[in-house]
Motif scaffolding. Structure first.
Motif, PDB file in Angstrom:
ATOM      1  N   GLN A 172       0.759  -1.722   0.278  1.00 11.18           N
ATOM      2  CA  GLN A 172       0.614   0.168   0.159  1.00 11.18           C
ATOM      3  C   GLN A 172       1.166   1.239  -0.128  1.00 11.18           C
ATOM      4  N   LEU A 173       0.986   2.177  -0.432  1.00  9.71           N
ATOM      5  CA  LEU A 173       1.797   3.551  -1.521  1.00  9.71           C
ATOM      6  C   LEU A 173       0.903   4.574  -0.738  1.00  9.71           C
ATOM      7  N   LEU A 174       0.013   4.170  -0.818  1.00  6.90           N
ATOM      8  CA  LEU A 174      -1.745   5.313  -0.116  1.00  6.90           C
ATOM      9  C   LEU A 174      -2.916   4.762   0.498  1.00  6.90           C
ATOM     10  N   PRO A 175      -2.607   5.898   1.546  1.00  8.67           N
ATOM     11  CA  PRO A 175      -2.196   6.781   2.490  1.00  8.67           C
ATOM     12  C   PRO A 175      -1.135   6.254   3.228  1.00  8.67           C
ATOM     13  N   LEU A 176      -0.102   7.126   3.320  1.00  5.30           N
ATOM     14  CA  LEU A 176       1.276   5.800   4.351  1.00  5.30           C
ATOM     15  C   LEU A 176       0.896   5.597   5.665  1.00  5.30           C
ATOM     16  N   ASP A 177       1.394   4.627   5.959  1.00  2.77           N
ATOM     17  CA  ASP A 177       1.171   4.529   7.672  1.00  2.77           C
ATOM     18  C   ASP A 177       2.071   4.593   8.444  1.00  2.77           C
ATOM     19  N   LYS A 178       1.894   5.518   9.373  1.00  2.00           N
ATOM     20  CA  LYS A 178       3.246   6.158   9.970  1.00  2.00           C
ATOM     21  C   LYS A 178       3.647   4.537  11.069  1.00  2.00           C
ATOM     22  N   ASP A 220       3.702  20.763   7.135  1.00  2.00           N
ATOM     23  CA  ASP A 220       3.507  20.270   5.953  1.00  2.00           C
ATOM     24  C   ASP A 220       3.541  19.997   4.449  1.00  2.00           C
ATOM     25  N   ALA A 221       4.564  21.162   4.437  1.00  2.00           N
ATOM     26  CA  ALA A 221       4.942  21.907   3.699  1.00  2.00           C
ATOM     27  C   ALA A 221       6.419  20.283   3.260  1.00  2.00           C
ATOM     28  N   LEU A 222       7.469  19.383   4.101  1.00  2.00           N
ATOM     29  CA  LEU A 222       7.860  18.902   4.062  1.00  2.00           C
ATOM     30  C   LEU A 222       7.438  17.593   3.246  1.00  2.00           C
ATOM     31  N   ILE A 223       5.981  16.765   3.780  1.00  2.00           N
ATOM     32  CA  ILE A 223       5.325  15.623   3.819  1.00  2.00           C
ATOM     33  C   ILE A 223       4.737  16.622   1.951  1.00  2.00           C
ATOM     34  N   ASP A 224       4.286  17.329   2.085  1.00  2.00           N
ATOM     35  CA  ASP A 224       4.077  17.791   0.882  1.00  2.00           C
ATOM     36  C   ASP A 224       5.262  17.455  -0.232  1.00  2.00           C
ATOM     37  N   ASN A 225       6.163  17.521  -0.067  1.00  2.00           N
ATOM     38  CA  ASN A 225       7.625  17.234  -1.047  1.00  2.00           C
ATOM     39  C   ASN A 225       7.940  16.059  -0.607  1.00  2.00           C
ATOM     40  N   VAL A 226       8.399  15.346   0.511  1.00  2.00           N
ATOM     41  CA  VAL A 226       9.243  14.077   0.039  1.00  2.00           C
ATOM     42  C   VAL A 226       8.021  12.975   0.242  1.00  2.00           C
ATOM     43  N   ILE A 227       6.645  12.910   0.543  1.00  2.00           N
ATOM     44  CA  ILE A 227       5.985  11.374   0.414  1.00  2.00           C
ATOM     45  C   ILE A 227       5.921  11.882  -0.844  1.00  2.00           C
ATOM     46  N   PRO A 228       4.938  12.635  -2.265  1.00  2.00           N
ATOM     47  CA  PRO A 228       5.683  12.281  -3.548  1.00  2.00           C
ATOM     48  C   PRO A 228       6.799  11.758  -4.225  1.00  2.00           C
ATOM     49  N   ASP A 229       7.710  11.776  -3.962  1.00  2.00           N
ATOM     50  CA  ASP A 229       9.099  11.594  -4.638  1.00  2.00           C
ATOM     51  C   ASP A 229       9.016   9.969  -3.706  1.00  2.00           C
ATOM     52  N   TYR A 230       8.891   9.605  -2.507  1.00  2.00           N
ATOM     53  CA  TYR A 230       9.251   9.138  -2.163  1.00  2.00           C
ATOM     54  C   TYR A 230       7.891   7.407  -3.049  1.00  2.00           C
ATOM     55  N   ILE A 231       6.784   8.378  -2.950  1.00  2.00           N
ATOM     56  CA  ILE A 231       6.231   7.314  -3.740  1.00  2.00           C
ATOM     57  C   ILE A 231       6.744   6.927  -5.252  1.00  2.00           C
TER      58      ILE A 231
END
Length: 304
Positions: free
Chosen positions: A189-195, A219-230
């Motif tokens: 499962q890629l989205l949503p990520l489970d902490k 919020d800015a960190l999550i908005d940028n890092v998670i798309p790169d991770y996916i």
């Protein structure tokens, strides 16, 4: 019992088939080296990205919420809208490679009433189309040529669906290379990520310090890092699937060559026995004819 001509034709047919299987083995071995080189180049980036994601997840406040991290209502009950990316090959003759991925995808789709299926690879597209399973989109020319650009195209489309709430979850089914000889079909499962995902909880932190400052904000960190991770995960899945496909095809073609050699050996034994029996029969007929001729000449002399 088959005749010598039938056995000879069958041996010739096996020789022609083995020329194809040998060629496919050599082609797959060449592609395998290329795929392994891409995989080796990809792994450091992906594992570093995973380690960074683990650090970020560990430092998020317990009460922090974000659309990329929060489960949506109805998904747990099987009522949510789920997207599934199925990564297959463009060609067959790879053993159970495609079958395992398709079977796991069908098991996943059976859990949800509302799903969108995205397929990478012609084998998966043909299978689901023949069984009237609706396909939202098939990403062509991706299974045989996994590139970062193609991964970005898939990621961008999935992120748009998720942000527009057209889907509530994103899953990917692909084949992972456990080692040089073993592979395993996986669903993630890629989205949503489970902490609390095992990848983020158990993954060791490589840095020697725990200090972690988030700038400019969480919020800015999550908005940028998670798309790169996916995007990194999807690209890594495509490369690993391509590598596993070539490994599976090499194994399949090697087994076909061994079976062909064994079958040729058995047919040659049958051919030699049939040929020997034919020669023995011809000798027996010649000897019997000579004996009969000799007896006829002797009878004619006696009559004279």
């Amino acid at each position: 019992m088959p005749t010598t001509r039938e056995l000879r034709d069958r041996i010739h047919s096996i020789d022609n088939t083995m020329k194809i299987t040998n060629a496919m083995y050599l082609i797959s071995s060449t592609k395998m080296r290329k795929a392994r080189a891409s995989l080796i180049q990809t792994e450091p980036y992906f594992y570093t990205l995973q380690a960074m994601m683990a650090r970020v997840m560990r430092h998020l406040p317990e009460e922090y919420t974000h659309p990329y991290l929060d489960l949506r209502e109805g998904v747990a009950d099987g009522k949510g809208k789920v997207a599934v990316i199925c990564v297959t090959a463009d060609k067959g003759l790879a053993g159970a490679y495609n079958h395992n991925v398709i079977r796991k995808t069908e098991e996943l789709l059976a859990k949800y009433a509302n799903y969108r299926l995205f397929v990478v690879g012609e084998m998966g597209r043909s299978y689901f189309h023949s069984r009237n399973i609706p396909i939202e989109e098939a990403f062509h020319y991706t299974a045989q040529n996994p590139t970062l650009h193609r991964a970005r195209v898939i990621t961008r489309k999935m992120m748009e669906y998720f942000e527009d709430k057209e889907i509530d979850e994103l899953h990917i089914v692909f084949t992972r290379m456990k080692n040089s000889l073993e592979m395993e079909c996986e669903e993630e499962q890629l989205l949503p990520l489970d902490k609390l995902h095992p990848v983020f909880v158990k993954l060791p932190i490589t840095a020697n310090y725990e200090a972690f400052n988030i700038f400019p904000n969480t919020d800015a960190l999550i908005d940028n890092v998670i798309p790169d991770y996916i995007n990194g995960y999807i690209y890594s899945a495509l490369v690993e699937a391509f590598c596993a496909e070539q490994q599976a095809r090499m194994t399949s073609m090697d087994a076909a060559n061994r079976n062909g050699n064994e079958l040729k050996q058995k047919l040659r034994i049958q051919y030699n026995r049939a040929r020997q029996a034919q020669i023995t029969q011809e000798i027996t007929e010649i000897a019997a004819g000579a004996k009969a001729q000799k007896a006829a000449k002797k009878k004619n002399k006696q009559e004279v």
